[in-house]
Design a protein around this motif. Structure first.
Motif, PDB file in Angstrom:
ATOM      1  N   GLU A   1       0.865  -1.185   0.000  1.00  0.00           N
ATOM      2  CA  GLU A   1       0.000   0.000   0.000  1.00  0.00           C
ATOM      3  C   GLU A   1       0.899   1.231   0.000  1.00  0.00           C
ATOM      4  OE1 GLU A   1      -2.986   0.056   2.987  1.00  0.00           O
ATOM      5  OE2 GLU A   1      -3.720  -1.969   2.528  1.00  0.00           O
ATOM      6  N   LEU A   2       0.967   1.870  -1.142  1.00  0.00           N
ATOM      7  CA  LEU A   2       1.846   3.035  -1.301  1.00  0.00           C
ATOM      8  C   LEU A   2       1.014   4.301  -1.441  1.00  0.00           C
ATOM      9  CD1 LEU A   2       4.365   1.504  -3.869  1.00  0.00           C
ATOM     10  CD2 LEU A   2       4.604   1.649  -1.375  1.00  0.00           C
ATOM     11  N   PRO A   3       1.476   5.413  -0.890  1.00  0.00           N
ATOM     12  CA  PRO A   3       0.725   6.671  -0.982  1.00  0.00           C
ATOM     13  C   PRO A   3       0.565   7.112  -2.432  1.00  0.00           C
ATOM     14  CG  PRO A   3       2.499   6.834   0.637  1.00  0.00           C
ATOM     15  CD  PRO A   3       2.730   5.573  -0.123  1.00  0.00           C
ATOM     16  N   PRO A   4      -0.524   7.784  -2.758  1.00  0.00           N
ATOM     17  CA  PRO A   4      -0.685   8.318  -4.118  1.00  0.00           C
ATOM     18  C   PRO A   4       0.500   9.210  -4.490  1.00  0.00           C
ATOM     19  CG  PRO A   4      -2.729   8.524  -2.881  1.00  0.00           C
ATOM     20  CD  PRO A   4      -1.682   8.094  -1.896  1.00  0.00           C
ATOM     21  N   GLY A   5       0.947   9.095  -5.720  1.00  0.00           N
ATOM     22  CA  GLY A   5       2.051   9.929  -6.180  1.00  0.00           C
ATOM     23  C   GLY A   5       3.426   9.412  -5.833  1.00  0.00           C
ATOM     24  N   THR A   6       3.518   8.216  -5.238  1.00  0.00           N
ATOM     25  CA  THR A   6       4.831   7.657  -4.922  1.00  0.00           C
ATOM     26  C   THR A   6       5.691   7.598  -6.181  1.00  0.00           C
ATOM     27  OG1 THR A   6       4.000   6.331  -3.077  1.00  0.00           O
ATOM     28  CG2 THR A   6       6.061   5.626  -4.066  1.00  0.00           C
ATOM     29  N   MET A   7       6.953   8.033  -6.055  1.00  0.00           N
ATOM     30  CA  MET A   7       7.872   8.094  -7.178  1.00  0.00           C
ATOM     31  C   MET A   7       8.907   6.981  -7.073  1.00  0.00           C
ATOM     32  SD  MET A   7      10.218  11.364  -8.407  1.00  0.00           S
ATOM     33  CE  MET A   7       8.795  12.439  -8.546  1.00  0.00           C
ATOM     34  N   LEU A   8       9.286   6.409  -8.218  1.00  0.00           N
ATOM     35  CA  LEU A   8      10.270   5.335  -8.266  1.00  0.00           C
ATOM     36  C   LEU A   8      11.591   5.855  -8.799  1.00  0.00           C
ATOM     37  CD1 LEU A   8      10.797   2.223  -8.030  1.00  0.00           C
ATOM     38  CD2 LEU A   8      10.184   2.093 -10.458  1.00  0.00           C
TER      39      LEU A   8
ATOM     40  N   ALA B   1      16.428   4.391 -20.134  1.00  0.00           N
ATOM     41  CA  ALA B   1      15.439   4.263 -21.201  1.00  0.00           C
ATOM     42  C   ALA B   1      15.102   2.813 -21.501  1.00  0.00           C
ATOM     43  CB  ALA B   1      15.949   4.959 -22.466  1.00  0.00           C
ATOM     44  N   GLY B   2      16.032   1.912 -21.223  1.00  0.00           N
ATOM     45  CA  GLY B   2      15.807   0.512 -21.540  1.00  0.00           C
ATOM     46  C   GLY B   2      14.939  -0.240 -20.567  1.00  0.00           C
ATOM     47  N   ASN B   3      14.847   0.234 -19.307  1.00  0.00           N
ATOM     48  CA  ASN B   3      14.073  -0.518 -18.315  1.00  0.00           C
ATOM     49  C   ASN B   3      12.925   0.248 -17.676  1.00  0.00           C
ATOM     50  OD1 ASN B   3      15.241   1.179 -16.378  1.00  0.00           O
ATOM     51  ND2 ASN B   3      16.648  -0.361 -15.589  1.00  0.00           N
ATOM     52  N   VAL B   4      12.802   1.547 -17.969  1.00  0.00           N
ATOM     53  CA  VAL B   4      11.782   2.326 -17.259  1.00  0.00           C
ATOM     54  C   VAL B   4      10.371   1.891 -17.638  1.00  0.00           C
ATOM     55  CG1 VAL B   4      11.685   4.248 -18.928  1.00  0.00           C
ATOM     56  CG2 VAL B   4      11.121   4.645 -16.513  1.00  0.00           C
ATOM     57  N   GLY B   5      10.163   1.458 -18.871  1.00  0.00           N
ATOM     58  CA  GLY B   5       8.844   0.978 -19.258  1.00  0.00           C
ATOM     59  C   GLY B   5       8.425  -0.225 -18.435  1.00  0.00           C
TER      60      GLY B   5
ATOM     61  N   ARG C   1       5.492  -2.999 -14.022  1.00  0.00           N
ATOM     62  CA  ARG C   1       5.577  -3.945 -12.900  1.00  0.00           C
ATOM     63  C   ARG C   1       5.169  -3.325 -11.577  1.00  0.00           C
ATOM     64  NH1 ARG C   1      10.920  -7.361 -12.523  1.00  0.00           N
ATOM     65  NH2 ARG C   1       9.680  -8.173 -10.788  1.00  0.00           N
ATOM     66  N   THR C   2       5.477  -2.058 -11.367  1.00  0.00           N
ATOM     67  CA  THR C   2       5.178  -1.432 -10.081  1.00  0.00           C
ATOM     68  C   THR C   2       3.820  -0.747 -10.045  1.00  0.00           C
ATOM     69  OG1 THR C   2       6.205   0.691 -10.657  1.00  0.00           O
ATOM     70  CG2 THR C   2       7.646  -1.009  -9.714  1.00  0.00           C
ATOM     71  N   GLY C   3       3.305  -0.363 -11.210  1.00  0.00           N
ATOM     72  CA  GLY C   3       2.052   0.368 -11.247  1.00  0.00           C
ATOM     73  C   GLY C   3       2.173   1.812 -10.810  1.00  0.00           C
ATOM     74  N   LEU C   4       3.400   2.284 -10.578  1.00  0.00           N
ATOM     75  CA  LEU C   4       3.603   3.670 -10.159  1.00  0.00           C
ATOM     76  C   LEU C   4       3.495   4.598 -11.367  1.00  0.00           C
ATOM     77  CD1 LEU C   4       6.493   3.221  -7.574  1.00  0.00           C
ATOM     78  CD2 LEU C   4       4.040   3.458  -7.141  1.00  0.00           C
ATOM     79  N   CYS C   5       3.286   5.876 -11.095  1.00  0.00           N
ATOM     80  CA  CYS C   5       3.046   6.821 -12.189  1.00  0.00           C
ATOM     81  C   CYS C   5       3.985   8.016 -12.142  1.00  0.00           C
ATOM     82  CB  CYS C   5       1.594   7.281 -12.178  1.00  0.00           C
ATOM     83  SG  CYS C   5       1.082   8.069 -10.650  1.00  0.00           S
ATOM     84  N   ALA C   6       5.119   7.865 -11.448  1.00  0.00           N
ATOM     85  CA  ALA C   6       6.124   8.937 -11.416  1.00  0.00           C
ATOM     86  C   ALA C   6       7.496   8.293 -11.265  1.00  0.00           C
ATOM     87  CB  ALA C   6       5.862   9.905 -10.269  1.00  0.00           C
ATOM     88  N   VAL C   7       8.459   8.765 -12.041  1.00  0.00           N
ATOM     89  CA  VAL C   7       9.809   8.208 -11.999  1.00  0.00           C
ATOM     90  C   VAL C   7      10.845   9.316 -11.942  1.00  0.00           C
ATOM     91  CG1 VAL C   7       9.277   6.030 -13.159  1.00  0.00           C
ATOM     92  CG2 VAL C   7       9.834   8.040 -14.533  1.00  0.00           C
ATOM     93  N   ASP C   8      11.985   8.967 -11.367  1.00  0.00           N
ATOM     94  CA  ASP C   8      13.087   9.902 -11.173  1.00  0.00           C
ATOM     95  C   ASP C   8      14.360   9.257 -11.708  1.00  0.00           C
ATOM     96  OD1 ASP C   8      14.807  11.880 -10.245  1.00  0.00           O
ATOM     97  OD2 ASP C   8      14.697  11.251  -8.148  1.00  0.00           O
ATOM     98  N   VAL C   9      15.112   9.985 -12.533  1.00  0.00           N
ATOM     99  CA  VAL C   9      16.340   9.440 -13.103  1.00  0.00           C
ATOM    100  C   VAL C   9      17.469  10.442 -12.953  1.00  0.00           C
ATOM    101  CG1 VAL C   9      15.921  10.321 -15.439  1.00  0.00           C
ATOM    102  CG2 VAL C   9      17.312   8.261 -15.131  1.00  0.00           C
TER     103      VAL C   9
END
Length: 219
Positions: free
Chosen positions: A162-169, A175-179, A184-192
């Motif tokens: 159970e992760l809070p809304p907006g959780t960032m990964l 570019a090769g693995n972010v998709g 897999r995680t169902g998250l909707c924000a990423v940081d690189v």
């Protein structure tokens, strides 16, 4: 008819030159991260950060990354960067996160290092005081800095969590693995950071564009 899936949001962290900052903005980054941590190869002093932040104004959200800052450093960061979000990437306690949020008068994102399922137990306490949670790979023992080490963690750790809304990964994304990470995680924000570099601290415009494009394609 189901509602459309909102696009994933992208943060490019550790930018330090006008040219690479412009590349991130042109690619469509949602957040621009400026690191103020002298031990990091991505460190920018507040004079440079102020100039870079002015370049971003009105085009993306500005994030300043701090590590275990004292009150004076928080005030200086706010005055120089005028951030939309303060990212705390040290060992700040939930109480300290709350105090920084009050002092700064800005939203705060707290990074939590993850290596095992047990590391997720820290999330509820921080979710109660931070506006957003960032899950990053826990830094290896003896690492010089707490993030941007180019390592990922086992994303299956997040299964059914159970992760809070907006959780960032974050952590080892490129570019090769972010998709796959988004799926897999169902998250909707990423940081690189290191995943769009040609060398530590040297951002690559082509890798930035490819990363943002991969995120958009995955959603």
């Amino acid at each position: 008819m189901s509602a459309p899936i909102p696009p994933a949001r992208v943060k490019i962290c550790g930018l330090s030159t006008p040219e690479t900052l412009e590349a991130a903005l042109t690619a469509g980054a949602d957040w621009i991260g400026l690191v103020h941590f002298p031990r990091s190869p991505r460190h920018v002093d507040f004079k440079a950060a102020s100039t870079l932040a002015a370049q971003v104004r009105g085009r993306a959200e500005r994030v300043v990354l701090l590590v275990d800052p004292d009150d004076a450093l928080v005030r200086a960061a706010v005055a120089s960067v005028d951030p939309d979000l303060i990212q705390l990437h040290g060992r700040e306690s939930p109480e300290r996160v709350a105090a920084i949020r009050t002092l700064a008068g800005r939203p705060v994102m707290k990074a939590i290092g993850v290596a095992a399922r047990a590391d997720l137990e820290a999330i509820p306490a921080y979710a109660g005081v931070a506006d957003r949670i960032l899950l990053d790979a826990k830094a290896p023992a003896g690492a010089a800095h707490p993030g941007g080490n180019g390592h990922s963690f086992d994303w299956s750790i997040l299964a059914d969590a159970e992760l809070p809304p907006g959780t960032m990964l974050s952590g080892g994304l490129d570019a090769g693995n972010v998709g796959a990470a988004l799926i897999r995680t169902g998250l909707c924000a990423v940081d690189v950071s290191s995943g769009v570099e040609s060398a530590p601290g040297l951002k690559d415009p082509d890798r930035i564009a490819a990363f943002v494009a991969a995120v958009r394609a995955a959603r």
